[in-house]
Design a protein around this motif. Structure first.
Motif, PDB file in Angstrom:
ATOM      1  N   ALA A  87      10.675  -8.234   2.855  1.00  0.00           N
ATOM      2  CA  ALA A  87      10.975  -6.867   3.293  1.00  0.00           C
ATOM      3  C   ALA A  87       9.841  -5.908   2.957  1.00  0.00           C
ATOM      4  CB  ALA A  87      12.279  -6.387   2.658  1.00  0.00           C
ATOM      5  N   GLU A  88       9.105  -6.197   1.885  1.00  0.00           N
ATOM      6  CA  GLU A  88       8.026  -5.300   1.472  1.00  0.00           C
ATOM      7  C   GLU A  88       6.797  -5.422   2.362  1.00  0.00           C
ATOM      8  OE1 GLU A  88       8.106  -2.938  -0.608  1.00  0.00           O
ATOM      9  OE2 GLU A  88       9.980  -3.335  -1.671  1.00  0.00           O
ATOM     10  N   THR A  89       6.651  -6.525   3.069  1.00  0.00           N
ATOM     11  CA  THR A  89       5.446  -6.703   3.880  1.00  0.00           C
ATOM     12  C   THR A  89       5.438  -5.809   5.109  1.00  0.00           C
ATOM     13  OG1 THR A  89       6.412  -8.554   5.135  1.00  0.00           O
ATOM     14  CG2 THR A  89       5.206  -9.105   3.122  1.00  0.00           C
ATOM     15  N   ASN A  90       6.608  -5.303   5.508  1.00  0.00           N
ATOM     16  CA  ASN A  90       6.640  -4.421   6.690  1.00  0.00           C
ATOM     17  C   ASN A  90       7.417  -3.127   6.435  1.00  0.00           C
ATOM     18  OD1 ASN A  90       9.274  -5.313   6.670  1.00  0.00           O
ATOM     19  ND2 ASN A  90       9.089  -6.603   8.484  1.00  0.00           N
ATOM     20  N   ARG A  91       7.533  -2.745   5.163  1.00  0.00           N
ATOM     21  CA  ARG A  91       8.271  -1.526   4.844  1.00  0.00           C
ATOM     22  C   ARG A  91       7.492  -0.270   5.239  1.00  0.00           C
ATOM     23  NH1 ARG A  91      12.557  -1.147   1.776  1.00  0.00           N
ATOM     24  NH2 ARG A  91      12.155  -3.073   0.611  1.00  0.00           N
ATOM     25  N   LEU A  92       6.178  -0.315   5.090  1.00  0.00           N
ATOM     26  CA  LEU A  92       5.352   0.834   5.430  1.00  0.00           C
ATOM     27  C   LEU A  92       5.195   0.956   6.942  1.00  0.00           C
ATOM     28  CD1 LEU A  92       2.535   0.463   2.758  1.00  0.00           C
ATOM     29  CD2 LEU A  92       4.400   2.122   2.751  1.00  0.00           C
TER      30      LEU A  92
ATOM     31  N   ARG B 199       4.274  -1.724  -3.726  1.00  0.00           N
ATOM     32  CA  ARG B 199       4.840  -0.966  -2.604  1.00  0.00           C
ATOM     33  C   ARG B 199       3.766  -0.159  -1.883  1.00  0.00           C
ATOM     34  NH1 ARG B 199       8.072  -0.540  -7.002  1.00  0.00           N
ATOM     35  NH2 ARG B 199      10.134  -1.452  -6.860  1.00  0.00           N
TER      36      ARG B 199
ATOM     37  N   HIS C 161       3.600 -12.988   3.584  1.00  0.00           N
ATOM     38  CA  HIS C 161       4.744 -13.282   2.722  1.00  0.00           C
ATOM     39  C   HIS C 161       4.364 -14.427   1.800  1.00  0.00           C
ATOM     40  CE1 HIS C 161       9.173 -14.772   2.348  1.00  0.00           C
ATOM     41  NE2 HIS C 161       8.866 -13.945   1.373  1.00  0.00           N
TER      42      HIS C 161
ATOM     43  N   LYS D   2      -1.048  -6.503   3.262  1.00  0.00           N
ATOM     44  CA  LYS D   2      -0.025  -6.347   2.220  1.00  0.00           C
ATOM     45  C   LYS D   2       0.605  -7.697   1.903  1.00  0.00           C
ATOM     46  CE  LYS D   2       3.313  -2.781   0.933  1.00  0.00           C
ATOM     47  NZ  LYS D   2       4.364  -3.567   0.320  1.00  0.00           N
TER      48      LYS D   2
ATOM     49  N   ASP E 240       3.258  -9.852  -0.438  1.00  0.00           N
ATOM     50  CA  ASP E 240       4.423  -9.676  -1.307  1.00  0.00           C
ATOM     51  C   ASP E 240       5.337 -10.882  -1.210  1.00  0.00           C
ATOM     52  OD1 ASP E 240       6.922  -8.403  -2.583  1.00  0.00           O
ATOM     53  OD2 ASP E 240       5.459  -6.787  -2.650  1.00  0.00           O
TER      54      ASP E 240
ATOM     55  N   ASP F 170       8.459 -10.614  -1.562  1.00  0.00           N
ATOM     56  CA  ASP F 170       9.629 -10.068  -0.890  1.00  0.00           C
ATOM     57  C   ASP F 170       9.243  -9.753   0.548  1.00  0.00           C
ATOM     58  OD1 ASP F 170      11.782  -8.613   0.054  1.00  0.00           O
ATOM     59  OD2 ASP F 170      11.988  -7.373  -1.748  1.00  0.00           O
TER      60      ASP F 170
END
Length: 543
Positions: free
Chosen positions: A298-303, A274, A311, A292, A294, A296
């Motif tokens: 969703a985790e690649t653009n969470r920050l 994360r 991805h 980043k 991942d 998942d």
């Protein structure tokens, strides 16, 4: 298609999908499944506990230590809620868990009649705790829904899944198809070749690349190591990733090391993490690029942007990056040995504040051996272990990640021991957390699970007490504990108990305990340890 009960169909599906161990607790809605398991004991090992929390934590520990699916079987309503702490711990740790949960009779579900164990909308409650939730709406759907549950575990990011079976479908016979075998392999996304080329170019041109690995990278150790050695880049492991690289590797660092490298790094490659708190608390600026990776999406653009997201599966991406770097790197990566030594010296200086905790953790690792497993609760030692406990291989240090589920270790370590067989396992807990699941000492004795329970007894919820003393002007409340005699408690369950109060005592007690053929308990009379908080609350270094 053949006539069978739904319980028999569930057991057929377990066997067809190579699940040979189930941790469960019987109850009325599950009786048909338990009877079916009784008749297949030559193919499935069924272990029962003294509380549903114990069942689910054993499944969690089994999966964490082995990478195989950990399966728990509990009654509806209170049974599900009792298991929920372990389920959300598995969610936090990306643990492959199958949660099979009973229900009332199908025509009574959701009608509010007050049937046994009924809670409002159990399915919605469960859906909020897991990656995927399914329910059996017809007996003939059992093979397909079961296979889909396994597929969901293996599709991209592994996490707990939930499958609900009404009592009447479990008990009554119906024409049910043969069990289906789910996809055998972990399904991974296709990798964007352009994203790999761009990332490789950035890494090749970096003055100070930093690789940060999280739990999504822990089984990609070889690919990560080869990539790091090619770039001569430090690898900073989160607590979920400890063991991805042997801690003795010259490029291996923990998050304390990551904090030192963060101010220097111009390109950060985040693999299966994360990247919190680094990206949120340590600061960012335009001179640093973050890539980043991942499984998942969703985790690649969470920050917050800018982030270059890729991805994909960490191992596959690391291999692709290495291949691309082989083509675009025109010369060997610069020698960073002096800088690495400087950072390591700075880290060692900071770690002096937890020297007493470090001494005990070193003893624990030496007595466990390199492949032994430490399951840690949120003890005084836990908050130092993240930076000082030697971890040489993945899946040999198990902890609850961001969920911070106090009290898990005494049950989790049982599942871990079942998974690893003859390798030693220590369940480390404080006196407060240990009592959350103390009843599972009975499970350890009943099944002769040769785990060592290590209880750090300081007569308090020690971390809570420290925070109240330091941050709230000493207004300590509800932190001091009245404890049993832990050695006599262990003996009352039928296992040997030992006591230690120094590092040398601990070594002797662990040696004797690990040599036993069954479960044992060691009580350590813990002093007031120095505060580890300076290692965790690290200041902003960029931006």
């Amino acid at each position: 298609m053949s006539e069978k009960t739904g319980g028999e169909a569930i057991v057929d599906s377990l066997i067809a999908n190579n699940i040979d161990t189930v941790f469960g607790l019987p109850g009325a809605q599950l009786d048909p499944i338990f009877v079916a398991l009784h008749d297949r004991q030559d193919q499935i090992r069924l272990m029962h506990t003294r509380h549903e929390q114990g069942c689910a934590y054993m499944a969690y520990g089994y999966a964490e230590a082995s990478g195989r699916i950990g399966t728990t079987l509990v009654v509806p309503g209170p049974g599900l809620l009792n298991a929920a702490a372990a389920i959300v711990t598995g969610y936090a740790c990306n643990t492959p868990m199958l949660c099979l949960v009973g229900q009332g009779r199908s025509h009574l579900i959701g009608r509010g009649f007050g049937i046994l164990h009924e809670i409002p909308d159990q399915f919605a409650t469960a859906s909020g705790l897991v990656k995927w939730a399914g329910k059996i709406e017809r007996p003939e759907d059992i093979p397909g829904q079961f296979a889909e549950a396994i597929n969901q575990i293996r599709h991209h990011r592994p996490r707990p899944v939930y499958l609900e079976l009404p009592f009447d479908y479990a008990k009554e016979k119906a024409e049910i198809p043969q069990a289906l075998v789910a996809a055998a392999d972990h399904v991974t996304p296709e990798i964007d070749a352009d994203a790999i080329s761009n990332a490789a170019a950035a890494l090749a041109g970096a003055k100070c690349p930093l690789i940060v690995v999280g739990g999504g990278a822990r089984m990609a150790g070889e690919a990560v190591r080869e990539l790091a050695e090619l770039l001569n880049a430090p690898v900073a492991m989160t607590q979920n990733a400890l063991g991805t690289l042997d801690c003795r590797h010259e490029l291996a660092f923990t998050q304390l090391g990551a904090h030192h490298w963060w101010s220097k790094a111009d390109v950060v490659l985040a693999l299966g993490t994360r990247l919190f708190p680094a990206a949120m608390a340590w600061g960012r600026d335009s001179e640093q690029r973050i890539i980043k990776v991942d499984i998942d999406a969703a985790e690649t653009n969470r920050l917050p942007p800018p982030i270059d997201g890729i991805h994909g599966d960490v191992a596959e991406v690391a291999i692709a990056l290495r291949s691309s770097l082989d083509k675009c790197m025109t010369k060997a990566a610069p020698d960073r040995s002096d800088e690495i030594l400087q950072v390591r010296a700075a880290v060692e200086k900071e770690l002096e504040i937890v020297a007493p905790q470090r001494e005990l953790l070193q003893v624990i690792r030496e007595e466990l051996g390199e492949d032994g497993v430490l399951v840690s609760d949120l003890t005084q030692l836990y908050f130092a272990a993240q930076d000082v406990f030697p971890v040489h291989r993945p899946r040999t240090y198990i902890q609850p990640s961001y969920q911070g589920t106090l009290g898990h270790a005494a049950a989790t370590c049982l599942g871990a021991q079942v998974a690893v067989g003859d390798r030693p396992v220590i369940g480390l807990a404080g006196d407060g957390g240990f009592m959350f699941t103390v009843q599972e000492l009975a499970t350890a004795v009943q099944y002769n699970i040769p785990v060592t329970f290590l209880v750090m007894n300081d007569g308090a919820f020690g971390n809570v007490k420290r925070i109240l003393q330091e941050d709230y002007d000493g207004r300590v409340i509800c932190a001091d504990l009245q404890n049993p005699n832990f050695v006599k408690l262990a003996e009352s369950f039928g296992m040997p108990g030992r006591r230690a109060s120094s590092a040398d005592d601990l070594r002797t007690a662990l040696q004797e305990s690990i040599a036993e053929s069954g479960p044992t308990l060691v009580e350590y009379r813990a002093p007031e340890f120095p505060s580890p908080w300076p290692l965790h609350f690290r200041q902003k270094v960029r931006g």
